[in-house]
Write a protein that holds these residues in place. Structure first.
Motif, PDB file in Angstrom:
ATOM      1  N   SER A  29      41.135  36.410  35.823  1.00  0.00           N
ATOM      2  CA  SER A  29      42.073  37.115  36.703  1.00  0.00           C
ATOM      3  C   SER A  29      41.385  38.293  37.380  1.00  0.00           C
ATOM      4  CB  SER A  29      43.305  37.596  35.927  1.00  0.00           C
ATOM      5  OG  SER A  29      43.034  38.736  35.133  1.00  0.00           O
ATOM      6  N   GLY A  30      40.431  38.906  36.699  1.00  0.00           N
ATOM      7  CA  GLY A  30      39.640  39.970  37.308  1.00  0.00           C
ATOM      8  C   GLY A  30      38.740  39.454  38.411  1.00  0.00           C
ATOM      9  N   ALA A  31      38.328  38.182  38.326  1.00  0.00           N
ATOM     10  CA  ALA A  31      37.512  37.584  39.379  1.00  0.00           C
ATOM     11  C   ALA A  31      38.361  37.276  40.608  1.00  0.00           C
ATOM     12  CB  ALA A  31      36.838  36.318  38.861  1.00  0.00           C
ATOM     13  N   PHE A  32      39.544  36.718  40.401  1.00  0.00           N
ATOM     14  CA  PHE A  32      40.466  36.496  41.514  1.00  0.00           C
ATOM     15  C   PHE A  32      40.802  37.826  42.197  1.00  0.00           C
ATOM     16  CE2 PHE A  32      41.173  32.500  39.271  1.00  0.00           C
ATOM     17  CZ  PHE A  32      41.426  31.581  40.298  1.00  0.00           C
ATOM     18  N   MET A  33      41.036  38.865  41.388  1.00  0.00           N
ATOM     19  CA  MET A  33      41.334  40.177  41.948  1.00  0.00           C
ATOM     20  C   MET A  33      40.116  40.770  42.654  1.00  0.00           C
ATOM     21  SD  MET A  33      43.322  42.653  42.678  1.00  0.00           S
ATOM     22  CE  MET A  33      44.845  42.753  41.732  1.00  0.00           C
ATOM     23  N   VAL A  50      31.688  37.306  40.914  1.00  0.00           N
ATOM     24  CA  VAL A  50      32.893  36.531  40.611  1.00  0.00           C
ATOM     25  C   VAL A  50      32.563  35.549  39.491  1.00  0.00           C
ATOM     26  CG1 VAL A  50      34.622  34.942  41.536  1.00  0.00           C
ATOM     27  CG2 VAL A  50      33.704  36.766  42.996  1.00  0.00           C
ATOM     28  N   ILE A  51      33.096  35.802  38.303  1.00  0.00           N
ATOM     29  CA  ILE A  51      32.884  34.929  37.146  1.00  0.00           C
ATOM     30  C   ILE A  51      34.164  34.134  36.914  1.00  0.00           C
ATOM     31  CG2 ILE A  51      32.224  34.802  34.717  1.00  0.00           C
ATOM     32  CD1 ILE A  51      31.183  37.691  34.977  1.00  0.00           C
ATOM     33  N   ILE A 165      32.472  36.145  30.096  1.00  0.00           N
ATOM     34  CA  ILE A 165      31.305  36.862  30.592  1.00  0.00           C
ATOM     35  C   ILE A 165      30.219  36.684  29.539  1.00  0.00           C
ATOM     36  CG2 ILE A 165      32.039  39.075  29.578  1.00  0.00           C
ATOM     37  CD1 ILE A 165      30.681  40.465  31.955  1.00  0.00           C
ATOM     38  N   VAL A 166      28.985  36.515  29.980  1.00  0.00           N
ATOM     39  CA  VAL A 166      27.888  36.182  29.074  1.00  0.00           C
ATOM     40  C   VAL A 166      27.078  37.435  28.755  1.00  0.00           C
ATOM     41  CG1 VAL A 166      25.798  34.794  28.790  1.00  0.00           C
ATOM     42  CG2 VAL A 166      27.786  33.844  29.984  1.00  0.00           C
ATOM     43  N   THR A 167      26.717  37.590  27.494  1.00  0.00           N
ATOM     44  CA  THR A 167      25.876  38.697  27.040  1.00  0.00           C
ATOM     45  C   THR A 167      24.743  38.143  26.181  1.00  0.00           C
ATOM     46  OG1 THR A 167      26.879  39.176  24.886  1.00  0.00           O
ATOM     47  CG2 THR A 167      28.003  40.076  26.830  1.00  0.00           C
ATOM     48  N   ASP A 168      23.850  39.036  25.759  1.00  0.00           N
ATOM     49  CA  ASP A 168      22.834  38.639  24.782  1.00  0.00           C
ATOM     50  C   ASP A 168      23.094  39.301  23.433  1.00  0.00           C
ATOM     51  OD1 ASP A 168      22.085  41.268  25.251  1.00  0.00           O
ATOM     52  OD2 ASP A 168      20.155  40.783  26.174  1.00  0.00           O
TER      53      ASP A 168
END
Length: 355
Positions: A29-33, A50-51, A165-168
């Protein structure tokens, strides 16, 4: 960096911000926003990340889905903009690009010409079962139709990630997970890839943070209206050099559903506080934005949405509004425009910072 931010509430301050060089990124929803805010105020921004997000006004793809407008938009959001059965039933990029032009001509968003030269980072995990890859491919085509050069678009559909969202970070979820907190581990920090694509002059991330993570009162930006579905507080990371007067940029980070600091799980319309998972501020503190911002004089703004289940507002998962739940008139939604209550609030925060 101290931890006194948890109890101290500040007013968002002003800094020496480079005009026109701000940026945004978000998940789900943060990507759409992110796309909506980008188009609404494209003169302010240099790029976006945009994720797992779709194109502008996507939820209005099929008004005939239901007799009531709000039901039609919810169904379009779920079955066209998130999980279309086939690529043919995915969003129509050409139609939505024309709708964006029409919206700009009506004066509801900034001129489409501002998008030329902006840097766009798009990501879809190959194991994402929440927002399908066909939708994100449509977002790429949408931006190309609006004049963004293909060379300025970084599109990644090669990572076997779930909706996240991807992290290490070794403590985060397995890469192909599709459940909260929607932060999955791999071998890279996605936030760093986003910012390095938008800005081509960045230094490596700091190993030790120099600045402050502050908590500020969000209510002044949306008038404490319940329909805004925004939390009382937002967060911002401010590098030490920026507090001392160094010129800076602003990057706005928009969390996804169920990721806000105040997320509460609702069961049968009641807040299930006892059993909710303690996600806390993980999107704010562990996704890598602060480290790369610290070494590059970038203020990271973390606005916060909140959930509500009941009455006139149906947003139990604390999502940003990309289908119209905040609109006063469902038949004529305004959630995508400069006048939308959430977009006004986000723009107000950016303006306060100086961007």
């Amino acid at each position: 960096m101290g931890n006194d931010y948890a109890s101290k509430i500040e007013q968002l301050g002003a800094y020496d911000i480079k005009k026109g060089e701000s940026s945004i990124s978000g998940l789900s929803s943060g990507a759409f926003m992110t796309v909506q805010l980008h188009l609404a105020h494209s003169s302010r921004f240099a790029g976006v990340g945009v994720i797992a997000g779709g194109p502008f006004r996507c939820a209005e793809s099929f008004r005939g889905a239901a007799p009531l407008a709000e039901d039609a938009y919810v169904q379009s959001a779920e079955y066209v903009c998130m999980s279309p059965l086939t690529s043919q039933t995915a969003p129509n990029a050409m139609r939505l690009a024309q709708l964006a032009h029409d919206t700009a001509e009506a004066g509801e968003i900034d001129a489409i010409s501002n998008l030329a030269g902006d840097k766009i980072y798009l990501f879809t995990g190959t194991r994402d079962t929440v927002v399908y890859s066909d939708v994100v491919r449509c977002t790429r085509r949408f931006y190309e139709l609006l004049g963004v050069a293909p060379a300025d678009i970084a599109f990644d559909d090669t990572v076997p990630a779930g909706h996240s969202i991807v992290t290490d970070n070794p403590e985060d979820s397995l890469l192909d997970t599709n459940q909260p907190p929607y932060i999955n581990r791999s071998t890279f920090m996605q936030s760093h890839r986003i910012l390095n694509h938008i800005y081509d002059d960045l230094q490596p991330p700091s190993e030790r943070l120099s600045g402050r993570l502050l908590r500020f009162d969000q209510t002044e930006f949306f008038g404490n209206e319940a329909r805004a579905s925004m939390s009382d507080f937002g967060y911002a990371y401010v590098p030490h050099a920026v507090e001392k007067g160094a010129p800076a940029r602003v990057h706005i980070v928009l969390h996804g559903c169920k990721q806000g600091y105040g997320y509460v799980n609702y069961v049968f319309g009641r807040a299930d506080v006892t059993n909710q998972a303690p996600y806390g501020n993980r999107y704010i503190t562990t996704t890598g934005y602060n480290e790369i911002a610290d070494s590059n004089n970038i203020i990271v703004l973390y606005p916060q949405a909140t959930g509500s289940d009941g009455g006139g507002l149906q947003n139990p998962d604390g999502c940003w509004d990309w289908w119209g739940y905040t609109s006063p008139d469902p038949e004529q939604p305004d959630y995508y425009s400069r006048d939308a209550i959430q977009i006004r609030a986000l723009h107000g925060m950016l303006s306060r910072l100086g961007g």
